[in-house]
Write a protein that holds these residues in place. Structure first.
Motif, PDB file in Angstrom:
ATOM      1  N   VAL A  12     -16.936  43.564  44.390  1.00 51.34           N
ATOM      2  CA  VAL A  12     -18.378  43.677  44.494  1.00 51.34           C
ATOM      3  C   VAL A  12     -18.874  44.416  43.267  1.00 51.34           C
ATOM      4  CG1 VAL A  12     -20.275  44.817  45.726  1.00 51.34           C
ATOM      5  CG2 VAL A  12     -18.552  43.563  46.994  1.00 51.34           C
ATOM      6  N   VAL A  13     -19.835  43.815  42.588  1.00 51.68           N
ATOM      7  CA  VAL A  13     -20.504  44.457  41.462  1.00 51.68           C
ATOM      8  C   VAL A  13     -21.906  44.796  41.940  1.00 51.68           C
ATOM      9  CG1 VAL A  13     -21.343  44.193  39.101  1.00 51.68           C
ATOM     10  CG2 VAL A  13     -19.155  43.168  39.772  1.00 51.68           C
ATOM     11  N   VAL A  14     -22.212  46.082  41.971  1.00 47.90           N
ATOM     12  CA  VAL A  14     -23.534  46.531  42.401  1.00 47.90           C
ATOM     13  C   VAL A  14     -24.331  46.841  41.141  1.00 47.90           C
ATOM     14  CG1 VAL A  14     -24.839  48.109  43.848  1.00 47.90           C
ATOM     15  CG2 VAL A  14     -22.484  47.502  44.476  1.00 47.90           C
ATOM     16  N   GLY A  15     -25.184  45.923  40.770  1.00 44.62           N
ATOM     17  CA  GLY A  15     -25.979  46.038  39.554  1.00 44.62           C
ATOM     18  C   GLY A  15     -26.038  44.686  38.882  1.00 44.62           C
ATOM     19  N   ARG A  16     -27.197  44.342  38.360  1.00 44.06           N
ATOM     20  CA  ARG A  16     -27.387  43.006  37.814  1.00 44.06           C
ATOM     21  C   ARG A  16     -27.854  43.024  36.360  1.00 44.06           C
ATOM     22  NH1 ARG A  16     -32.386  41.676  41.927  1.00 44.06           N
ATOM     23  NH2 ARG A  16     -33.277  43.740  41.811  1.00 44.06           N
ATOM     24  N   SER A  17     -27.596  44.125  35.676  1.00 42.64           N
ATOM     25  CA  SER A  17     -28.051  44.218  34.289  1.00 42.64           C
ATOM     26  C   SER A  17     -27.246  43.283  33.390  1.00 42.64           C
ATOM     27  CB  SER A  17     -27.918  45.645  33.766  1.00 42.64           C
ATOM     28  OG  SER A  17     -26.565  45.961  33.514  1.00 42.64           O
ATOM     29  N   ALA A  18     -27.893  42.858  32.320  1.00 43.66           N
ATOM     30  CA  ALA A  18     -27.249  41.954  31.362  1.00 43.66           C
ATOM     31  C   ALA A  18     -26.219  42.677  30.504  1.00 43.66           C
ATOM     32  CB  ALA A  18     -28.309  41.310  30.470  1.00 43.66           C
ATOM     33  N   ILE A  19     -26.286  44.005  30.442  1.00 42.50           N
ATOM     34  CA  ILE A  19     -25.345  44.726  29.582  1.00 42.50           C
ATOM     35  C   ILE A  19     -24.155  45.304  30.325  1.00 42.50           C
ATOM     36  CG2 ILE A  19     -27.077  45.274  27.842  1.00 42.50           C
ATOM     37  CD1 ILE A  19     -27.070  48.157  28.972  1.00 42.50           C
TER      38      ILE A  19
END
Length: 130
Positions: A12-19
């Motif tokens: 699970v990746v919590v965060g949707r930033s492009a960087i």
């Protein structure tokens, strides 16, 4: 006959930033993890985190992920940094359940700085033709 690969870890990746969030998920996907992207407004975020063998927290919300939501034995990478030197994961409670966990401060931050410096030197060398 090709043998099926079993045991791809759920992440699970919590965060949707492009960087950070999106690239972290893509790196995990490239290593055959089954990746779920979440964010601060995900309905029942706790349930998603409880299923993950790998948790990447990069949302920028202090202690959004509680220790009791971390699956026992999970690997937790806290890339969040918030006022008061705290991460996106409640470290004191999560450390009791995680098999590995990055601290805030001192976890992924030094690696980020080292990578930035390396890329800056490489860019300067290319500009100078060295």
């Amino acid at each position: 006959m090709a043998q099926a690969r079993l045991g791809a870890p759920p992440a699970v990746v919590v965060g949707r930033s492009a960087i950070l969030g999106k690239p972290a998920g893509m790196l995990l996907l490239a290593r055959d993890a089954t990746v779920t992207y979440c964010h601060s407004r995900t309905a029942d975020l706790s349930a998603a985190v409880r299923e993950a063998d790998i948790v990447v927290a990069a949302v920028g919300r202090a202690r959004l992920i509680r220790g009791q939501d971390v699956k026992p034995g999970a690997v937790v990478i806290d890339a969040g940094y918030n006022p008061g030197n705290v991460g996106d994961v409640g470290f004191d409670s999560a450390v009791e359940r995680a098999s590995l966990i990055t601290p805030v401060p001192g976890g992924v931050g030094p690696m980020t700085i080292a990578t930035l410096l390396e890329q800056t030197v490489d860019a300067a060398a290319r500009q100078l033709g060295v």
